[in-house]
Motif scaffolding. Structure first.
Motif, PDB file in Angstrom:
ATOM      1  N   ILE B 371       0.832  -1.210   0.000  1.00 24.55           N
ATOM      2  CA  ILE B 371       0.000   0.000   0.000  1.00 24.55           C
ATOM      3  C   ILE B 371       0.863   1.256   0.000  1.00 24.55           C
ATOM      4  CG2 ILE B 371      -1.673   1.347   1.324  1.00 24.55           C
ATOM      5  CD1 ILE B 371      -2.866  -1.341   2.287  1.00 24.55           C
ATOM      6  N   ALA B 372       1.815   1.329   0.934  1.00 25.89           N
ATOM      7  CA  ALA B 372       2.639   2.541   1.019  1.00 25.89           C
ATOM      8  C   ALA B 372       3.437   2.751  -0.254  1.00 25.89           C
ATOM      9  CB  ALA B 372       3.570   2.467   2.222  1.00 25.89           C
ATOM     10  N   GLY B 373       4.045   1.655  -0.740  1.00 26.50           N
ATOM     11  CA  GLY B 373       4.837   1.760  -1.972  1.00 26.50           C
ATOM     12  C   GLY B 373       3.974   2.092  -3.158  1.00 26.50           C
ATOM     13  N   GLY B 374       2.825   1.417  -3.238  1.00 24.45           N
ATOM     14  CA  GLY B 374       1.930   1.657  -4.361  1.00 24.45           C
ATOM     15  C   GLY B 374       1.383   3.064  -4.382  1.00 24.45           C
ATOM     16  N   LEU B 375       1.148   3.620  -3.221  1.00 25.16           N
ATOM     17  CA  LEU B 375       0.627   4.995  -3.152  1.00 25.16           C
ATOM     18  C   LEU B 375       1.568   5.959  -3.848  1.00 25.16           C
ATOM     19  CD1 LEU B 375      -0.881   5.303   0.443  1.00 25.16           C
ATOM     20  CD2 LEU B 375      -2.100   5.535  -1.722  1.00 25.16           C
ATOM     21  N   ILE B 376       2.874   5.781  -3.587  1.00 17.28           N
ATOM     22  CA  ILE B 376       3.807   6.720  -4.199  1.00 17.28           C
ATOM     23  C   ILE B 376       4.091   6.342  -5.648  1.00 17.28           C
ATOM     24  CG2 ILE B 376       5.945   5.628  -3.330  1.00 17.28           C
ATOM     25  CD1 ILE B 376       5.296   9.382  -3.672  1.00 17.28           C
ATOM     26  N   GLU B 377       4.246   5.060  -5.913  1.00 13.45           N
ATOM     27  CA  GLU B 377       4.629   4.671  -7.275  1.00 13.45           C
ATOM     28  C   GLU B 377       3.481   4.792  -8.267  1.00 13.45           C
ATOM     29  OE1 GLU B 377       6.307   0.760  -6.768  1.00 13.45           O
ATOM     30  OE2 GLU B 377       7.685   1.655  -5.297  1.00 13.45           O
ATOM     31  N   LYS B 378       2.282   4.371  -7.849  1.00 11.08           N
ATOM     32  CA  LYS B 378       1.171   4.356  -8.808  1.00 11.08           C
ATOM     33  C   LYS B 378       0.322   5.624  -8.752  1.00 11.08           C
ATOM     34  CE  LYS B 378       0.623  -0.642  -9.226  1.00 11.08           C
ATOM     35  NZ  LYS B 378       0.715  -1.527  -8.046  1.00 11.08           N
ATOM     36  N   TYR B 379       0.253   6.224  -7.572  1.00 11.73           N
ATOM     37  CA  TYR B 379      -0.687   7.338  -7.425  1.00 11.73           C
ATOM     38  C   TYR B 379      -0.003   8.672  -7.132  1.00 11.73           C
ATOM     39  CZ  TYR B 379      -4.350   3.793  -7.187  1.00 11.73           C
ATOM     40  OH  TYR B 379      -5.200   2.762  -7.464  1.00 11.73           O
ATOM     41  N   SER B 380       1.314   8.652  -6.965  1.00 15.48           N
ATOM     42  CA  SER B 380       2.053   9.881  -6.668  1.00 15.48           C
ATOM     43  C   SER B 380       1.488  10.565  -5.418  1.00 15.48           C
ATOM     44  CB  SER B 380       1.976  10.828  -7.869  1.00 15.48           C
ATOM     45  OG  SER B 380       3.135  11.622  -7.950  1.00 15.48           O
ATOM     46  N   MET B 381       1.211   9.725  -4.403  1.00 13.11           N
ATOM     47  CA  MET B 381       0.705  10.248  -3.132  1.00 13.11           C
ATOM     48  C   MET B 381       1.688   9.854  -2.035  1.00 13.11           C
ATOM     49  SD  MET B 381      -3.280   9.102  -3.314  1.00 13.11           S
ATOM     50  CE  MET B 381      -4.392   9.705  -4.579  1.00 13.11           C
ATOM     51  N   GLN B 382       2.074  10.812  -1.216  1.00 17.01           N
ATOM     52  CA  GLN B 382       3.046  10.517  -0.168  1.00 17.01           C
ATOM     53  C   GLN B 382       2.369  10.500   1.199  1.00 17.01           C
ATOM     54  OE1 GLN B 382       6.692  10.054  -0.589  1.00 17.01           O
ATOM     55  NE2 GLN B 382       6.258   9.201   1.428  1.00 17.01           N
ATOM     56  N   VAL B 383       2.406   9.331   1.840  1.00 20.30           N
ATOM     57  CA  VAL B 383       2.025   9.229   3.250  1.00 20.30           C
ATOM     58  C   VAL B 383       3.217   8.573   3.951  1.00 20.30           C
ATOM     59  CG1 VAL B 383      -0.426   8.970   2.743  1.00 20.30           C
ATOM     60  CG2 VAL B 383       0.992   6.929   3.025  1.00 20.30           C
ATOM     61  N   ILE B 384       3.116   8.431   5.250  1.00 22.16           N
ATOM     62  CA  ILE B 384       4.144   7.670   5.956  1.00 22.16           C
ATOM     63  C   ILE B 384       3.461   6.459   6.577  1.00 22.16           C
ATOM     64  CG2 ILE B 384       5.684   7.620   7.955  1.00 22.16           C
ATOM     65  CD1 ILE B 384       6.983   9.235   5.960  1.00 22.16           C
ATOM     66  N   SER B 385       3.974   5.287   6.311  1.00 21.28           N
ATOM     67  CA  SER B 385       3.399   4.108   6.945  1.00 21.28           C
ATOM     68  C   SER B 385       4.265   3.715   8.129  1.00 21.28           C
ATOM     69  CB  SER B 385       3.298   2.955   5.948  1.00 21.28           C
ATOM     70  OG  SER B 385       4.586   2.511   5.612  1.00 21.28           O
ATOM     71  N   PHE B 386       3.625   3.235   9.173  1.00 20.72           N
ATOM     72  CA  PHE B 386       4.386   2.785  10.332  1.00 20.72           C
ATOM     73  C   PHE B 386       3.590   1.704  11.030  1.00 20.72           C
ATOM     74  CE2 PHE B 386       1.992   4.758  13.825  1.00 20.72           C
ATOM     75  CZ  PHE B 386       1.225   5.696  13.138  1.00 20.72           C
ATOM     76  N   SER B 387       4.258   0.952  11.868  1.00 19.43           N
ATOM     77  CA  SER B 387       3.555  -0.111  12.580  1.00 19.43           C
ATOM     78  C   SER B 387       3.610   0.160  14.073  1.00 19.43           C
ATOM     79  CB  SER B 387       4.164  -1.469  12.252  1.00 19.43           C
ATOM     80  OG  SER B 387       5.543  -1.429  12.464  1.00 19.43           O
TER      81      SER B 387
END
Lengths: 427, 438
Positions: B371-387
């Protein structure tokens, strides 16, 4: 990261910066070069040694990097490769390391000589009774940092007096004697080029005599980078700090710290962060010290380009050192004093003022020079005489020294009339 | 050229046009690459073009008259104009505020200025930003101090979730108290939450009167109101904040507030040529060598920009309302929850990703990455994922999302849709037929 693409980008910056420089590299030094600097028309800069002056194409490069930072901040700061801070830093570090004939792994960026010296001095944990040795000619920042570190134990701050001018052997003898008298010394700091008066010290030999006594050496090379030929590893010090914004032409906030491989584990940045990346822990620590603007580091590349474009290092150094000598001689002659005091190859010259100028040998006089005549030189007492330190740069000419002479005499005639009088008597 | 005058006229003309927040603001004032949606303002901020141009103007001044800029009160004059405005924003006295490159510099300055003795204790929470434990480790090696970490568990239902572990940690401290310093986030990073800092400060001082309380307000300036008067009364001794994050000043700007009682011992990260024992607090911090002070100077332009947009109430009102709405909307769409309640949510929130908790741990992990990778690669959206490692031992996966004046509801709807779409390509098992290479 494709090195070809990186080179292409650098070439693009150079082309943008020098639209008129497509064919000819020959460029007259002196006032014609002022067009490449953003200095105020009304300011005659004879004080390049203090604050530098950033060429217009280098400022353009700085701005370009600042803009790139805004396109995708996460990619810029958190990743490596193309269009990232780490990738760009690696490239510039290689170029700068090459310029000082060092291994890129031993070079990190700091924001100035103050930053570099503080990083070294405040990192090293010396045992309780260890002394730190420095010369009376050390830059005040170095002294203040040593004083701060030694706190209540100022007996651990060992100041060695040297007079200038001196021969190398005199300086070495003084330091050798001080080391003998202070066997608990574990760290010594020396300027490569002192500030006021500006003189080259025999650093290679100083390192040798210190190492003979197992004393680590920090060289404050604030003035060295771009002014004199520099092969940092050959000097053999443990730590070497050099400003970029002075004689290299890079922006304020750009400097380097070189640390000998076997000492790197001792050093950390002024801001401990540990969230960077690098081929070693040393590189990692310095690669990222918080979310800051590292564009000045990156623009060191554009500064090196500029130097090549205006004729290259050898030509630059030849011009400025010759002008400093000629200009210094002229000034001394006009002021009716002996001198000047200058190290061969240096672009800064120390010219004594008439004896009577000692009464107004201070910053106020220098500031009056600035306010009234739009020029400035450090004015300082040294061994019973008042000196001015004049910097010669690629945009200066002998007429600037003539201007300085006239304006100095004018200011002296107001503040120290006897000094001005004695000068005109000599003439 | 009086840059401030020029900027003012520019402000006037734009204010009259009334550029709305969201996409129009994004296009007018910011320089993101086309199509890029920055949902991670909390990470590295973003500097409006007007502010960068003001900074450029200062660089021009510096280059025109370098000696005047550095030696004749050039940049210091600008700082003296900006400082009272910053102080006012923090409800502080101007004389207690100095400039920093960023919060990390301030944290280092405070931590490394204290007269640590072996066995002294520093209290942190588990939510502290990495710089603190990392610098703490250095202090451990150097001075033999101990780090006491209060485990705060998320998701948190209320401020009590934060207060309890700290109270517990304080109670367990042996007397006489060797707690030299307690550090708390005003707004934590991971996960993002407004912490009950006044109550925390009072708790510390009640237990150990001599302990210094330092607040890491890196995320605070421009995101939440800062009332230094109130915080000082509660026992806060020092406060650091970033300028480049929510104030939208250039990278390399920040501020430190210190109570008069500790100003004398605080030294900046760099001892300068002008720093001797008699040098005053502000002078020690204001000059730290010949370097680029234009980021500090441009904090004034950042304040101008905010005034032009309508002031703190307007800006923080917009961003926090948008964050509140978006957090609820996304949690609803994902069937999950936000990491803290609305009352503890500033303008950034964290929402749990819609990954089934019954999936194996590694599959959940991989899905978060997809999800995090796809957001930036496919959608050009930057969030920060953390656990988050829960008390129960489960690991849950979240995204931290920042709202800003350059974002609008539409953007968060698009983000939600993107997450749900990417989630579809996750598989509950890895390996064998039908597995997804992530």
């Amino acid at each position: 990261m494709s090195s070809l693409r990186v080179f292409g980008r650098r070439a693009a910056f150079v082309m943008l910066a020098f639209p008129s420089f497509t064919a000819s590299i020959e460029e007259a030094f002196g006032h014609p070069l002022l067009q490449h600097f953003a200095l105020d028309m009304n300011y005659t800069n004879l004080n390049h040694g203090s604050y530098g002056a950033t060429p217009i194409p280098v400022v353009k490069a700085l701005r370009k990097w600042q803009e790139v930072m805004e396109h995708n901040p996460d990619r810029w700061f958190r990743f490596d490769g193309e269009k990232t801070l780490i990738g760009a830093l690696d490239h510039v570090r290689s170029r700068v390391a090459e310029y000082i004939q060092a291994d890129a792994r031993d070079v990190v960026f700091v924001d100035g000589a103050s930053g570099g010296v503080n990083a070294v001095l405040r990192s090293i944990k010396l045992p309780p009774h260890a002394s730190i040795l420095y010369l009376n000619t050390a830059y005040q920042m170095v002294k203040n940092t040593i004083f701060y570190i030694n706190g209540q134990q100022q007996e651990r701050s060992v100041e060695v007096n040297i007079s200038l001018p001196s021969t190398a052997s005199q300086i070495l003898a003084a330091v050798r004697q001080a080391l003998d008298q202070n066997p608990s010394t574990l760290l010594a700091s020396f300027s490569h080029i002192t500030s006021i008066p500006a003189v080259i010290l025999p650093v290679k030999e100083l390192v040798q005599i210190c190492h003979e006594k197992n004393v680590m050496v920090l060289i404050d090379g604030a003035h060295a980078l771009g002014q004199i030929a520099l092969n940092i590893p050959e000097i053999g010090a443990d730590f070497y700090v050099a400003n970029g914004h002075k004689w290299l032409f890079s922006p304020k906030g750009s400097a380097i710290l070189w640390v000998a491989r076997h000492r790197q584990h001792l050093i950390h940045p002024n801001v401990i962060n540990d969230e960077g990346r690098g081929s070693s822990f040393f590189q990692l620590q310095f690669s990222y010290t918080g979310t800051k603007d590292y564009s000045a580091f990156l623009a060191m590349s554009a500064a090196l380009d500029f130097r090549e474009q205006i004729g290259g290092d050898a030509q630059i150094k030849e011009y400025v050192s010759r002008l400093a000598l000629e200009g210094g001689k002229y000034l001394a002659q006009t002021l009716g004093t002996e001198g000047p005091m200058i190290s061969r190859g240096l672009a800064m010259v120390n010219v004594p003022l008439p004896q009577a100028a000692l009464k107004c040998c201070d910053m106020n006089t220098a500031k009056r020079l600035l306010v009234k005549h739009g020029t400035f030189v450090p004015i300082y007492p040294w061994q019973g005489q008042c000196f001015v330190r004049v910097s010669a740069q690629v945009y200066n000419e002998i007429s600037d020294f003539m201007y300085l002479a006239r304006t100095l005499l004018d200011v002296l005639s107001n503040d120290c009339p006897e000094a001005a009088d004695s000068a005109s008597v000599q003439n | 050229m009086d840059l401030r005058l020029n900027l003012f006229f520019v402000h006037l003309s734009i204010h009259c046009q009334g550029i709305p927040f969201g996409k129009p603001t994004r296009e007018k004032y910011f320089q993101f690459q086309p199509g890029f949606l920055n949902f991670n303002h909390g990470g590295f901020g973003a500097t409006p073009l007007l502010v960068r141009e003001a900074q450029s103007g200062f660089v021009d001044q510096q280059e025109a008259q370098p000696t005047a800029w550095f030696a004749s009160g050039g940049y210091q004059k600008i700082l003296s104009e900006v400082r009272p405005r910053l102080a006012e924003m923090m409800n502080a006295n101007s004389s207690d505020v100095v400039f920093l490159d960023d919060a990390s510099s301030g944290l280092n300055a405070v931590l490394r200025s204290l007269p640590w003795q072996p066995q002294d204790v520093m209290l942190l929470t588990s939510a502290a930003y990495a710089v603190l434990p990392n610098t703490g480790k250095w202090l451990q090696k150097r001075y033999g101090i101990q780090i006491l970490q209060a485990e705060v568990h998320f998701p948190a239902e209320s401020a009590e979730t934060i207060l309890e572990p700290v109270e517990q940690a304080l109670l367990e401290l042996p007397q006489p108290c060797k707690l030299r310093l307690a550090v708390f986030d005003h707004v934590s990073s991971y996960p993002p939450a407004i912490l009950p800092v006044a109550r925390l400060a009072r708790m510390v001082k009640a237990r150990c009167a001599e302990t210094l309380v330092l607040l890491d307000g890196a995320h605070a300036l421009g995101q939440v109101p800062i009332d230094m008067k109130q915080l000082a009364e509660a026992g806060v001794d020092a406060y650091v904040t970033d300028g480049h994050k929510w104030l939208m000043a250039p990278k390399g700007s920040g501020a430190l507030w210190a109570s008069r009682s500790i100003q004398d011992i605080l030294e900046p990260a760099i001892i300068s040529s002008d720093n001797v024992p008699t040098t005053k607090f502000q002078d020690r911090f204001d000059y730290i060598g010949t370097r680029d002070y234009t980021s500090w100077c441009a904090m004034g332009a950042a304040l101008d920009f905010r005034e032009m947009l309508g002031g703190e109430e307007k800006i923080q009102g917009y961003t926090s309302q948008l964050a509140g709405w978006a957090g609820r909307m996304m949690a609803g769409a994902f069937g999950t929850e936000t990491v803290v309640p609305l009352t503890m949510t500033p303008s950034m929130f964290a929402v749990r990703l819609p990954i089934p908790s019954e999936w194996p741990t590694d599959a959940q992990q991989r899905c978060a990455g997809v999800i995090a990778g796809g957001l930036i690669e496919k959608y050009s959206m930057q969030v920060i994922s953390f656990s988050v490692h829960q008390k129960s031992g489960n690991v849950t996966h979240w995204i931290r999302v920042s709202s800003q004046i350059y974002l609008e509801q539409q953007d968060f709807l698009a983000l939600t849709h993107a997450v749900l779409t990417l989630r579809q390509s996750c598989k509950s098992r890895v390996g064998g037929l039908g597995s997804v290479v992530v």
